[in-house]
Design a protein around this motif. Sequence first.
Motif, mmCIF file in Angstrom:
data_model
loop_
_atom_site.group_PDB
_atom_site.id
_atom_site.type_symbol
_atom_site.label_atom_id
_atom_site.label_comp_id
_atom_site.label_asym_id
_atom_site.label_seq_id
_atom_site.Cartn_x
_atom_site.Cartn_y
_atom_site.Cartn_z
ATOM 1 N N ILE A 59 40.029 -51.191 -21.223
ATOM 2 C CA ILE A 59 41.613 -50.398 -20.877
ATOM 3 C C ILE A 59 41.085 -48.962 -20.447
ATOM 4 C CG2 ILE A 59 44.058 -49.402 -22.423
ATOM 5 C CD1 ILE A 59 43.179 -52.201 -22.290
ATOM 6 N N ALA A 60 39.953 -48.438 -20.554
ATOM 7 C CA ALA A 60 40.299 -46.874 -20.109
ATOM 8 C C ALA A 60 39.381 -46.913 -18.664
ATOM 9 C CB ALA A 60 39.769 -46.135 -21.378
ATOM 10 N N LEU A 61 39.490 -46.215 -17.680
ATOM 11 C CA LEU A 61 39.254 -46.633 -16.713
ATOM 12 C C LEU A 61 39.037 -44.892 -15.832
ATOM 13 C CD1 LEU A 61 40.659 -49.821 -15.378
ATOM 14 C CD2 LEU A 61 37.972 -49.857 -16.243
ATOM 15 N N PRO A 62 38.347 -44.824 -15.204
ATOM 16 C CA PRO A 62 37.838 -43.420 -14.476
ATOM 17 C C PRO A 62 39.342 -43.705 -13.236
ATOM 18 C CG PRO A 62 36.412 -44.774 -13.659
ATOM 19 C CD PRO A 62 37.441 -46.016 -14.487
ATOM 20 N N GLY A 63 39.927 -42.178 -13.508
ATOM 21 C CA GLY A 63 41.330 -41.681 -13.064
ATOM 22 C C GLY A 63 42.825 -42.536 -13.827
ATOM 23 N N MET A 64 42.157 -42.257 -14.727
ATOM 24 C CA MET A 64 43.790 -42.974 -15.057
ATOM 25 C C MET A 64 44.227 -41.556 -16.045
ATOM 26 S SD MET A 64 43.768 -46.490 -17.673
ATOM 27 C CE MET A 64 43.831 -47.914 -16.986
ATOM 28 N N LEU A 65 43.650 -40.424 -16.762
ATOM 29 C CA LEU A 65 44.259 -39.719 -16.533
ATOM 30 C C LEU A 65 44.866 -38.943 -16.322
ATOM 31 C CD1 LEU A 65 43.746 -38.190 -19.772
ATOM 32 C CD2 LEU A 65 41.958 -36.507 -18.654
ATOM 33 N N ARG A 66 44.416 -38.952 -14.874
ATOM 34 C CA ARG A 66 45.344 -38.513 -13.820
ATOM 35 C C ARG A 66 47.310 -39.218 -13.879
ATOM 36 N NH1 ARG A 66 41.271 -38.344 -10.593
ATOM 37 N NH2 ARG A 66 41.725 -40.301 -9.354
ATOM 38 N N LYS A 67 46.876 -40.535 -14.239
ATOM 39 C CA LYS A 67 48.372 -41.138 -14.313
ATOM 40 C C LYS A 67 49.664 -40.096 -15.394
ATOM 41 C CE LYS A 67 46.588 -45.000 -11.989
ATOM 42 N NZ LYS A 67 46.147 -45.971 -11.850
ATOM 43 N N VAL A 68 48.012 -40.307 -16.812
ATOM 44 C CA VAL A 68 48.714 -40.194 -18.039
ATOM 45 C C VAL A 68 50.340 -38.767 -17.626
ATOM 46 C CG1 VAL A 68 48.480 -39.435 -20.681
ATOM 47 C CG2 VAL A 68 47.273 -41.105 -19.199
ATOM 48 N N PRO A 69 50.414 -38.145 -17.307
ATOM 49 C CA PRO A 69 51.570 -37.616 -17.729
ATOM 50 C C PRO A 69 52.836 -38.378 -16.902
ATOM 51 C CG PRO A 69 50.036 -35.502 -16.471
ATOM 52 C CD PRO A 69 49.271 -37.639 -16.162
ATOM 53 N N GLY A 70 52.566 -38.650 -15.275
ATOM 54 C CA GLY A 70 53.823 -39.759 -14.965
ATOM 55 C C GLY A 70 54.108 -40.783 -15.903
ATOM 56 N N TRP A 71 53.295 -41.463 -16.919
ATOM 57 C CA TRP A 71 53.502 -42.831 -17.316
ATOM 58 C C TRP A 71 54.291 -41.810 -18.481
ATOM 59 C CZ3 TRP A 71 47.874 -44.708 -18.064
ATOM 60 C CH2 TRP A 71 47.544 -45.496 -17.126
ATOM 61 N N LEU A 72 54.156 -40.644 -19.015
ATOM 62 C CA LEU A 72 54.569 -40.056 -20.291
ATOM 63 C C LEU A 72 55.878 -39.890 -19.896
ATOM 64 C CD1 LEU A 72 51.596 -38.307 -22.499
ATOM 65 C CD2 LEU A 72 52.999 -39.927 -23.013
ATOM 66 N N THR A 73 56.596 -39.418 -18.495
ATOM 67 C CA THR A 73 57.488 -38.980 -18.633
ATOM 68 C C THR A 73 58.650 -39.944 -17.911
ATOM 69 O OG1 THR A 73 56.758 -38.505 -16.376
ATOM 70 C CG2 THR A 73 56.694 -36.641 -17.975
ATOM 71 N N ASP A 74 58.422 -41.576 -17.902
ATOM 72 C CA ASP A 74 59.202 -42.625 -16.939
ATOM 73 C C ASP A 74 59.453 -43.228 -18.356
ATOM 74 O OD1 ASP A 74 59.266 -45.097 -15.890
ATOM 75 O OD2 ASP A 74 58.109 -45.159 -14.656
ATOM 76 N N ARG A 75 60.439 -43.557 -18.365
ATOM 77 C CA ARG A 75 60.948 -44.112 -18.931
ATOM 78 C C ARG A 75 60.563 -45.806 -19.707
ATOM 79 N NH1 ARG A 75 65.392 -48.217 -20.973
ATOM 80 N NH2 ARG A 75 65.802 -47.790 -18.806
ATOM 81 N N LEU A 76 60.389 -46.194 -18.112
ATOM 82 C CA LEU A 76 60.041 -47.334 -17.803
ATOM 83 C C LEU A 76 58.369 -47.718 -18.661
ATOM 84 C CD1 LEU A 76 62.319 -49.150 -15.515
ATOM 85 C CD2 LEU A 76 62.656 -49.487 -17.949
ATOM 86 N N GLY A 77 57.599 -46.602 -18.602
ATOM 87 C CA GLY A 77 56.004 -46.552 -18.070
ATOM 88 C C GLY A 77 55.815 -47.354 -18.923
ATOM 89 N N PRO A 322 59.054 -45.474 -37.843
ATOM 90 C CA PRO A 322 59.584 -47.294 -37.506
ATOM 91 C C PRO A 322 59.406 -47.981 -36.697
ATOM 92 C CG PRO A 322 61.381 -44.897 -37.263
ATOM 93 C CD PRO A 322 59.707 -44.598 -38.311
ATOM 94 N N PRO A 323 59.573 -48.648 -35.633
ATOM 95 C CA PRO A 323 59.580 -49.400 -34.318
ATOM 96 C C PRO A 323 60.902 -48.444 -33.693
ATOM 97 C CG PRO A 323 59.594 -51.135 -36.120
ATOM 98 C CD PRO A 323 59.753 -49.927 -36.901
ATOM 99 N N ASN A 324 60.382 -48.533 -32.388
ATOM 100 C CA ASN A 324 61.793 -47.736 -31.604
ATOM 101 C C ASN A 324 61.939 -49.079 -30.167
ATOM 102 O OD1 ASN A 324 62.357 -46.384 -30.067
ATOM 103 N ND2 ASN A 324 60.913 -44.800 -28.635
ATOM 104 N N GLU A 325 63.269 -49.807 -30.798
ATOM 105 C CA GLU A 325 63.431 -50.334 -30.170
ATOM 106 C C GLU A 325 63.557 -50.533 -28.698
ATOM 107 O OE1 GLU A 325 64.985 -48.933 -32.515
ATOM 108 O OE2 GLU A 325 67.450 -48.951 -32.291
ATOM 109 N N GLU A 326 63.429 -49.389 -28.400
ATOM 110 C CA GLU A 326 63.801 -48.441 -26.913
ATOM 111 C C GLU A 326 62.914 -49.069 -26.144
ATOM 112 O OE1 GLU A 326 66.038 -47.638 -25.456
ATOM 113 O OE2 GLU A 326 67.452 -47.606 -27.434
ATOM 114 N N ARG A 327 61.438 -49.611 -26.771
ATOM 115 C CA ARG A 327 60.119 -49.444 -26.309
ATOM 116 C C ARG A 327 60.515 -51.589 -25.740
ATOM 117 N NH1 ARG A 327 57.825 -46.499 -23.406
ATOM 118 N NH2 ARG A 327 55.938 -47.638 -23.383
ATOM 119 N N ALA A 328 60.814 -51.738 -26.404
ATOM 120 C CA ALA A 328 61.121 -53.707 -26.338
ATOM 121 C C ALA A 328 61.930 -53.894 -25.381
ATOM 122 C CB ALA A 328 61.284 -53.722 -27.874
ATOM 123 N N LYS A 329 63.357 -52.844 -25.530
ATOM 124 C CA LYS A 329 64.449 -53.087 -23.997
ATOM 125 C C LYS A 329 64.223 -52.909 -23.249
ATOM 126 C CE LYS A 329 68.078 -51.885 -27.022
ATOM 127 N NZ LYS A 329 69.017 -50.397 -28.042
#
Length: 427
Positions: A59-77, A322-329
């Motif tokens: 799961i952890a691959l080189p270069g992924m760290l750079r993508k993390v900030p983008g993922w965290l701010t993307d609701r669909l990430g 508790p589960p966050n059903e927004e992640r499932a939606k």
Amino acid sequence: MSNQESQTIVIGAGVAGLCTALYLQRAGRAVVVIDPLPPASGASFGNAGLISADTSVPIALPGMLRKVPGWLTDRLGPLSVDPRYFPKALPWLLRWIEASRMPRVLQISDAMRALHRTTFDCWKELLGQTRFYDLVRPVGQVHVWEMEAESPAAALERTLRERQGIRAEPLTADDLRQLFPGINRRVARGMLIPGNGFTVNPQRLVATLGELFVEAGGTLLQERAMKLIPREGGGYTVMTNTAWRSGAEVVIAAGAWSRQLLDPLGIRIPLETERGYHAMLTAPGIELKMPISNKSRAFGVTPMEHGLRVAGTVEIAGLEAPPNEERAKVLLEHVQGMFPEVDTREHRFWMGFRPSTPDSLPILGEAPGQRGLYLALGHGHFGMTGGPPSGKIVSQLILGQAPEIDVAPYAAERFQRMSVPAQRRAG
Ligand SMILES: Cc1cc2nc3c(=O)[nH]c(=O)nc-3n(C[C@H](O)[C@H](O)[C@H](O)COP(=O)(O)OP(=O)(O)OC[C@H]3O[C@@H](n4cnc5c(N)ncnc54)[C@H](O)[C@@H]3O)c2cc1C
């Protein structure tokens, strides 16, 4: 009491615990499995069902760290981190970054390959031919991307696959439309991995292991293990919510909850939960021949006997939130994006706790400094694949037999070794 002295106690009736229990039982051991819930009620209940003999990409691959900030701010990430939980998860996240360095990735990939390649043989051994073909489809998996050009991550995955000699067949957009009629035109290319497969029902698959275990005389106790107490002269007493149980050996296979039993013994392992979600579509109106994983959006769709399962996402928020059903939606939006004609009106959401180590490898074997205490945990994203081979390995270690593969890469001690290069670099 005397027969309790020679039995092996397995804590946890998920895929890891039940595979270990069955292998031990078939070798003639008296085995007791303890779990407050029926078999397959943890992560093993609702996963995507992918059985990936030919997957050796961590799961952890080189270069992924750079993508993390983008993922965290993307609701669909694909990733979300609960800010309140972040300080608790930080040590694990730092080890995750450490595991993403290329030399380590190559080692991890080798170890994943060695463990995963026998998964179908192990499932067949455990289930027998008839049940295997009823529950498992060794017919391949498809990965797809939404851009024509190969991303650096996809190129790296290809390199790792080629290094392991894993067969993969490129698919054009037209091939994909033939295989999956109605797939969105924005899906540009794909890859068939014929050596992989899936189960049509993870819960039924793992519950079947429980049934086989009980039919063959195994004992399944609906109790919660509260504490492990080493006994003088060897073995352990397991204090449960209703009884004291004694075993010559104890196997901890309690998934994401395993640290609750290990921490009080001073056994420190980096185990975190990567929470994941699924949306079960019970009347999807479309059919798929095989699972399809959208690598551009990090989710997958698996055809199951009770509908289509859309699964994915990683949420770092611990065991209590508790589960966050927004992640499932979000998964519903994703599947509609890939298959515009899919009917998502009838759906059920589920959340599960992946028991994850930072390096994508499980922890197998005797716990450091604890004679007779064995670990079969930490399968993260790959428990339906790694669970059966791991069960075989842990049972062989208990029985004093030599496993077919080198087990050093899965030892808990690797996390002590891992900190050495970090200290050297800092100096
Ligand atoms: C959304 C999602 C999708 C996934 N997709 C895939 C996939 O496609 N392919 C794949 O290979 N893997 C997949 N996984 C991962 C896979 O589900 C897990 O790796 C696997 O199920 C872990 O099995 P386990 O037996 O270690 O843990 P679990 O199945 O969680 O079982 C642990 C058991 O321990 C019990 N327990 C806990 N505490 C105690 C206690 N104190 N006493 C007694 N019992 C206790 C629990 O009740 C539970 O039954 C996915 C996971 C998720 C969440």
